[in-house]
Design a protein around this motif. Structure first.
Motif, PDB file in Angstrom:
ATOM      1  N   LEU A 224       0.672  -1.378  -0.026  1.00  0.00           N
ATOM      2  CA  LEU A 224      -0.300   0.178   0.423  1.00  0.00           C
ATOM      3  C   LEU A 224       0.854   0.760   0.055  1.00  0.00           C
ATOM      4  O   LEU A 224       0.136   2.183  -0.756  1.00  0.00           O
ATOM      5  N   TYR A 225       1.939   1.318   1.016  1.00  0.00           N
ATOM      6  CA  TYR A 225       2.682   2.475   0.644  1.00  0.00           C
ATOM      7  C   TYR A 225       3.641   2.805  -0.023  1.00  0.00           C
ATOM      8  O   TYR A 225       3.692   3.699  -0.894  1.00  0.00           O
ATOM      9  N   VAL A 226       3.584   1.522  -1.084  1.00  0.00           N
ATOM     10  CA  VAL A 226       4.203   1.533  -2.607  1.00  0.00           C
ATOM     11  C   VAL A 226       3.246   2.238  -3.576  1.00  0.00           C
ATOM     12  O   VAL A 226       4.063   3.350  -4.734  1.00  0.00           O
ATOM     13  N   VAL A 227       2.500   1.410  -3.471  1.00  0.00           N
ATOM     14  CA  VAL A 227       1.447   2.347  -4.674  1.00  0.00           C
ATOM     15  C   VAL A 227       0.985   3.876  -4.071  1.00  0.00           C
ATOM     16  O   VAL A 227       1.048   4.380  -5.416  1.00  0.00           O
TER      17      VAL A 227
ATOM     18  N   GLY B 165     -10.871   6.397   5.352  1.00  0.00           N
ATOM     19  CA  GLY B 165     -10.588   5.668   6.634  1.00  0.00           C
ATOM     20  C   GLY B 165     -10.425   4.215   6.649  1.00  0.00           C
ATOM     21  O   GLY B 165      -9.579   4.141   7.335  1.00  0.00           O
ATOM     22  N   THR B 166     -10.698   4.025   5.508  1.00  0.00           N
ATOM     23  CA  THR B 166     -10.122   1.951   5.019  1.00  0.00           C
ATOM     24  C   THR B 166      -8.575   2.111   5.255  1.00  0.00           C
ATOM     25  O   THR B 166      -7.600   2.071   5.790  1.00  0.00           O
ATOM     26  N   LEU B 167      -7.726   3.472   4.629  1.00  0.00           N
ATOM     27  CA  LEU B 167      -6.565   3.073   4.802  1.00  0.00           C
ATOM     28  C   LEU B 167      -5.873   4.072   5.478  1.00  0.00           C
ATOM     29  O   LEU B 167      -4.959   3.730   6.292  1.00  0.00           O
TER      30      LEU B 167
ATOM     31  N   GLY C  30      -3.945  10.743   5.870  1.00  0.00           N
ATOM     32  CA  GLY C  30      -5.083  10.917   4.826  1.00  0.00           C
ATOM     33  C   GLY C  30      -4.399  12.487   4.331  1.00  0.00           C
ATOM     34  O   GLY C  30      -5.565  12.726   3.350  1.00  0.00           O
ATOM     35  N   GLY C  31      -4.380  12.963   5.064  1.00  0.00           N
ATOM     36  CA  GLY C  31      -4.403  14.558   4.554  1.00  0.00           C
ATOM     37  C   GLY C  31      -3.615  14.905   2.765  1.00  0.00           C
ATOM     38  O   GLY C  31      -4.308  15.208   2.638  1.00  0.00           O
ATOM     39  N   PHE C  32      -2.926  13.714   2.940  1.00  0.00           N
ATOM     40  CA  PHE C  32      -2.020  13.725   1.761  1.00  0.00           C
ATOM     41  C   PHE C  32      -2.628  13.712   0.207  1.00  0.00           C
ATOM     42  O   PHE C  32      -2.823  13.636  -0.553  1.00  0.00           O
ATOM     43  N   LEU C  33      -3.755  12.952   0.291  1.00  0.00           N
ATOM     44  CA  LEU C  33      -4.899  12.575  -0.326  1.00  0.00           C
ATOM     45  C   LEU C  33      -6.031  13.052  -0.660  1.00  0.00           C
ATOM     46  O   LEU C  33      -6.685  13.827  -1.119  1.00  0.00           O
ATOM     47  N   LEU C  34      -6.833  14.009   0.976  1.00  0.00           N
ATOM     48  CA  LEU C  34      -7.762  14.527   0.992  1.00  0.00           C
ATOM     49  C   LEU C  34      -7.443  15.924   0.726  1.00  0.00           C
ATOM     50  O   LEU C  34      -8.593  15.787  -0.263  1.00  0.00           O
TER      51      LEU C  34
END
Length: 305
Positions: free
Chosen positions: A117-120, A187-189, A197-201
């Motif tokens: 997950l971290y790699v992807v 939430g799942t991640l 998750g801020g860098f995605l949100l």
């Protein structure tokens, strides 16, 4: 200064853990994102079991998000209606993540899953950020900054969702399913990776939902705060992987580091910060990929009791 971690069942140098927390806090203050994306990999590289690292990092993100959320709430930078939708989805996502976590634990693949997950995730986000920031950094022409800002638009998927509500603070008229689904994914991640998750949100809220930039950061922190609380409770009840001693040491360092990082960010060029953050993402993803592909010198170790 050796400190025993009861859940991880090992002794670590307490000063090193505090410094790791300080480093992630420094980067959080500089780049405006949660430090969970870096805390978990650094703990794994240091020798903390991935399950304990992910669960404890989520606890640290909870504490680190409180001050930021309060600050933005006081200045009116939180869309509580949008945040409530995302928190609801995030809580459901933590439940989904808990089921996946236990399933992967039962088949002995949770450590591999966290690394993949971290790699992807970090690899894809790092490449995207690098493609946007590096050309801008190398070029001294910023004509595009003089153009009038383009109108915010929703992603086509958001437009296709049924039912619409008005989110006055964000200036949106979209389906409530959009923030709920976004919250579920994050939430799942968060449950699996120990990230805030801020860098995605933030980019997804800006370019996916089309939210106003004035409330994006505050609403993101509001969602992260409650989602990581739910994640910590879920870990404590289902995986028993939260090491409170480890989380406390990390939080001690991250609070101080965040203040220093925020001061650095005031004098740095935004495109330089994005390029450095992209490099950090890619470096962590690459190191995780190396741990997945290279066989260790000693597969088994035996230590005296």
């Amino acid at each position: 200064m050796d400190v025993y971690l009861p859940i991880a069942n090992l002794s670590v140098n307490g000063l090193v853990i505090v410094l790791l927390g300080g480093l992630t806090g420094l980067l959080s203050g500089m780049f405006g994102v949660g430090g969970g994306f870096l805390t978990t990999p650094l703990l794994i590289f240091y020798g903390i079991p991935p399950t304990v690292a992910a669960a404890s990092a989520a606890s640290q993100v909870t504490g680190a998000s409180v001050s930021g959320a309060i600050f933005h709430a006081k200045r009116g930078g939180v869309d509580y209606q949008m945040g409530a939708m995302m928190v609801g989805g995030g809580i459901v996502g933590t439940g989904i993540g808990a089921l996946l976590f236990r399933l992967l634990q039962s088949i002995g693949q949770i450590d591999v899953a966290i690394a993949i997950l971290y790699v992807v995730v970090l690899g894809s986000v790092g490449i995207k950020m690098a493609m946007e920031s590096v050309p801008e950094l190398l070029s001294h022409r910023f004509e595009r900054l003089k153009r009038p800002p383009s109108k915010r638009r929703h992603h086509p998927f958001v437009t296709s969702l049924p039912g619409r509500w008005r989110f006055y603070k964000s200036g949106l008229y979209i389906s409530p399913l959009a923030p709920v689904l976004l919250g579920m994914a994050v939430g799942t991640l968060t449950m699996l990776m120990g990230i805030g998750g801020g860098f995605l949100l933030v980019p997804l809220m800006l370019y996916g939902l089309g939210m106003s930039a004035a409330v994006v950061v505050g609403t993101s922190l509001f969602q992260i705060l409650f989602t990581t609380i739910a994640t910590t409770m879920m870990h404590a009840l289902t995986t028993n992987a939260v090491d409170i001693v480890l989380a406390a040491l990390l939080l001690l360092g991250s609070v101080s580091g965040a203040q220093i990082g925020a001061k650095f960010a005031l004098n740095a060029r935004p495109e330089l910060l994005r390029a450095v953050l992209a490099a950090i993402f890619l470096a962590v993803a690459l190191q995780m990929a190396v741990t997945l592909t290279f066989r260790p010198g000693e597969i088994f170790t035996v230590s005296p009791l």
